[in-house]
Design a protein around this motif. Sequence first.
Motif, PDB file in Angstrom:
ATOM      1  N   MET A  51       0.815  -1.216   0.000  1.00  0.00           N
ATOM      2  CA  MET A  51       0.000   0.000   0.000  1.00  0.00           C
ATOM      3  C   MET A  51       0.849   1.267   0.000  1.00  0.00           C
ATOM      4  SD  MET A  51      -3.161  -0.842  -0.236  1.00  0.00           S
ATOM      5  CE  MET A  51      -2.403  -1.885  -1.455  1.00  0.00           C
ATOM      6  N   THR A  52       2.133   1.133  -0.245  1.00  0.00           N
ATOM      7  CA  THR A  52       3.085   2.253  -0.339  1.00  0.00           C
ATOM      8  C   THR A  52       3.219   3.018   0.968  1.00  0.00           C
ATOM      9  OG1 THR A  52       1.580   4.024  -1.026  1.00  0.00           O
ATOM     10  CG2 THR A  52       2.393   2.567  -2.762  1.00  0.00           C
ATOM     11  N   LEU A  53       2.862   2.381   2.078  1.00  0.00           N
ATOM     12  CA  LEU A  53       2.976   3.074   3.362  1.00  0.00           C
ATOM     13  C   LEU A  53       4.291   2.756   4.061  1.00  0.00           C
ATOM     14  CD1 LEU A  53      -0.640   2.523   4.630  1.00  0.00           C
ATOM     15  CD2 LEU A  53       0.367   4.682   3.928  1.00  0.00           C
ATOM     16  N   LEU A  54       4.979   1.745   3.527  1.00  0.00           N
ATOM     17  CA  LEU A  54       6.204   1.289   4.158  1.00  0.00           C
ATOM     18  C   LEU A  54       7.175   0.954   3.031  1.00  0.00           C
ATOM     19  CD1 LEU A  54       6.511   0.832   7.206  1.00  0.00           C
ATOM     20  CD2 LEU A  54       6.063  -1.571   6.824  1.00  0.00           C
ATOM     21  N   GLU A  66      -3.697   6.612   8.292  1.00  0.00           N
ATOM     22  CA  GLU A  66      -3.358   5.421   7.517  1.00  0.00           C
ATOM     23  C   GLU A  66      -4.234   5.343   6.264  1.00  0.00           C
ATOM     24  OE1 GLU A  66      -1.103   3.070   8.615  1.00  0.00           O
ATOM     25  OE2 GLU A  66      -1.644   1.169   7.685  1.00  0.00           O
ATOM     26  N   ASN A 112      -3.454   8.386   3.913  1.00  0.00           N
ATOM     27  CA  ASN A 112      -2.182   8.331   3.199  1.00  0.00           C
ATOM     28  C   ASN A 112      -2.279   7.546   1.898  1.00  0.00           C
ATOM     29  OD1 ASN A 112      -0.785   9.930   4.920  1.00  0.00           O
ATOM     30  ND2 ASN A 112       0.138   8.265   6.091  1.00  0.00           N
ATOM     31  N   VAL A 113      -3.174   6.573   1.864  1.00  0.00           N
ATOM     32  CA  VAL A 113      -3.340   5.810   0.624  1.00  0.00           C
ATOM     33  C   VAL A 113      -4.398   6.482  -0.241  1.00  0.00           C
ATOM     34  CG1 VAL A 113      -3.616   3.507  -0.328  1.00  0.00           C
ATOM     35  CG2 VAL A 113      -2.801   3.775   1.969  1.00  0.00           C
ATOM     36  N   LYS A 155       4.072  10.558   3.897  1.00  0.00           N
ATOM     37  CA  LYS A 155       2.925   9.675   3.701  1.00  0.00           C
ATOM     38  C   LYS A 155       3.349   8.218   3.826  1.00  0.00           C
ATOM     39  CE  LYS A 155      -0.464  10.830   0.983  1.00  0.00           C
ATOM     40  NZ  LYS A 155      -1.213  11.241  -0.226  1.00  0.00           N
ATOM     41  N   THR A 156       4.647   8.002   3.948  1.00  0.00           N
ATOM     42  CA  THR A 156       5.106   6.638   4.206  1.00  0.00           C
ATOM     43  C   THR A 156       5.868   6.630   5.522  1.00  0.00           C
ATOM     44  OG1 THR A 156       6.994   7.200   2.853  1.00  0.00           O
ATOM     45  CG2 THR A 156       5.343   5.801   1.860  1.00  0.00           C
ATOM     46  N   ALA A 157       5.962   5.479   6.123  1.00  0.00           N
ATOM     47  CA  ALA A 157       6.708   5.382   7.379  1.00  0.00           C
ATOM     48  C   ALA A 157       8.137   4.935   7.095  1.00  0.00           C
ATOM     49  CB  ALA A 157       6.046   4.386   8.307  1.00  0.00           C
TER      50      ALA A 157
END
Lengths: 300, 372
Positions: free
Chosen positions: A48-51, B211, B214-215, B370-372
């Motif tokens: 999900m492009t969050l990590l 969360e 961000n997507v 927006k990403t960790a």
Amino acid sequence: MIEINNITKSYKETMALSGINLHVNEGELFGLIGPDGAGKSTLIRILMTLLLPDSGEAKLDNLDVVENYKKIRKMVGYMPGRFSLYQDLSVEENLNFFATVFGTTVQENYDLIRDIFYQIEPFKSRRAGKLSGGMKQKLALSCALIHKPKILVLDEPTTGVDAVSRKEFWEMLKNLQQKGITILVSTPYMDEADLCDRVALIQNGQILDVDSPKQITEKFPRKIIQVGARNMYQLINDLRAYDKAEAVYAFGQYAHFTGLNDEVETNELDNYLQNLGHEKILVEEIPAGIEDVFMNLMEQ
Amino acid sequence: MKTILYLLQKEFRQIFRNKTILPMIFVVPIMQMLILVFAATYDMKRIDLVVVDHDMSENSRQLIAKFDGIPFFHVHHLEQSEKLAEDKLLNDEADAILVFPVNFERNLIRDDETKVQLLINAIESNSAQLIYAYSANIISDFNKDIIAEWKGIPEFTPPTKVEITENYWYNPELDYKWFMAPGILAILVTIIGMFMSGMNLVREKEIGTIEQLNVTPLKKYQFIIGKLIPFWIIGLFDLAFGLTIAWLVFDLPIVGSLFTLFFMAGIYLIGVLGLGLFISTLADTQQQVMFVSFFFMMIFVLMGGIFTPVESMPNWAQTIDRLNPIYYFMRVMRMVVLKGSNITDLLQELVSLSILGITFLSLAIWRYRKTA
């Protein structure tokens, strides 16, 4: 549709994912099955492009999760494990908000969510925080679908939801699949694996097996004997003490027994238990379930 | 643009539904103006003076009477020894002791010169200085009277002496409330800027809504602006609200133009909002934001010159103050409200605040991931 090649990710010393390879076909309902802490959420958050992954690459619809993250965010629907909508906004406001953020309107894609949304429509002016668990989940799914994503990713959508709602929810997913959406869903519940087209069993950041649920259980080499008795605790202890026992696990109200070899017969166990004075003994051979496979794979 | 408007609509909906924040927007300015402005005052309302008169002469009594004539001097009479008087000072029952030596009058008549001793409790150096200044005035007044009396010419002053005539500009009555009110308002605007925006952003992290957000194709700058503008508006609203209270309750004169004031406040707010948002992008919980913001807030406020003039701080502190947005805004508030300064007078403040604003805001947008 989803390509994962050799993805690794570690948090400080903990290896969350070590070399994950996975391939999800277009239009598939794919399950990511594993216990808590297996690495399911980490993998999903990378997709999900969050990590950012430490190494390896992943592509969604041929878009790289690191390079093309902006495009990916437009075409995936994501439902995080934790309810992540605004609790102080109403059902309708939440839906409108996410529609606007994606540059669309609720009307435009209403067809897609109609089946799901009509169930919570009577409560559309209620604050999201005041909804029941099942309704929250439907709202979250509606919001994740409002921009008509090609790929829908759900992180443990059925955790903490009652049995009836869980069943309903899987029916909804099946319906969405009919509409051509590729779905990746993670769950710690082994019994939900049977509802997927294919599943990946994941444990300690590694994929143990990938196949259709049927194949996975069919290729299980061992004979499983299901045993029940009134005193469950004593039953398990006695089964474990049996000299031909290899593995004994509690499965709900029964115990699943695997012998050292598959020569162990049901009447043999029956006799053994009767001699020990167990009451209401029930011994039968059953086909292996996903959970048996999982337990077996984890042992290795 | 449509997205930003929608973000704003969402933020305002949430703010207006928040049972803590909404009342605070109104309660904070009222409380601050009505309580703090009155409480944080340097005006001496009451000075307890203990007199030890070893002389018991006519002249000593005359001088004591002069002190007694000043409304805020409460003269406690005649402890027979300094020791007893000092005890009073020690027990906080007295602020100062005036001691007349034995030959006070005799020396005055014989030598044209005499001495009194003034002992002041200097725990609070400011009040001590004020007490000294008041007392010195009274004694010099007494001097003049004596000269006049002896020479037989009423109110005569030697022509050679240079006399100072005071005229306090911008605050002719030295009303301390006029000095404090703009300062307190500056702090009010800062609280809203630093705390509310930061807490709001980090709340999305805590609840987990970020969360989901961000997507989405939402841009970083859209998100930050969506978080900034609501509190920018609330900050300016509260400034107007607080100014109105100050104007109604203690006749605070607003000499300068309101446009200048709000223009500068707008720029200032962008800076503090940016700082608050920057802090919250680094934090994970409201607790962390609270703690870090409070740390900065304390330093900024105490170094900002609300109580003590920045000019009297050591040089290194003044150098640090160049980075302190409150320092500039505190000046702006007082200069515009009391003195009527216009943008041209405030050019240096304008430039500095703009630079700080752009810096903090850029940091916030840059740091928001927006990403960790």
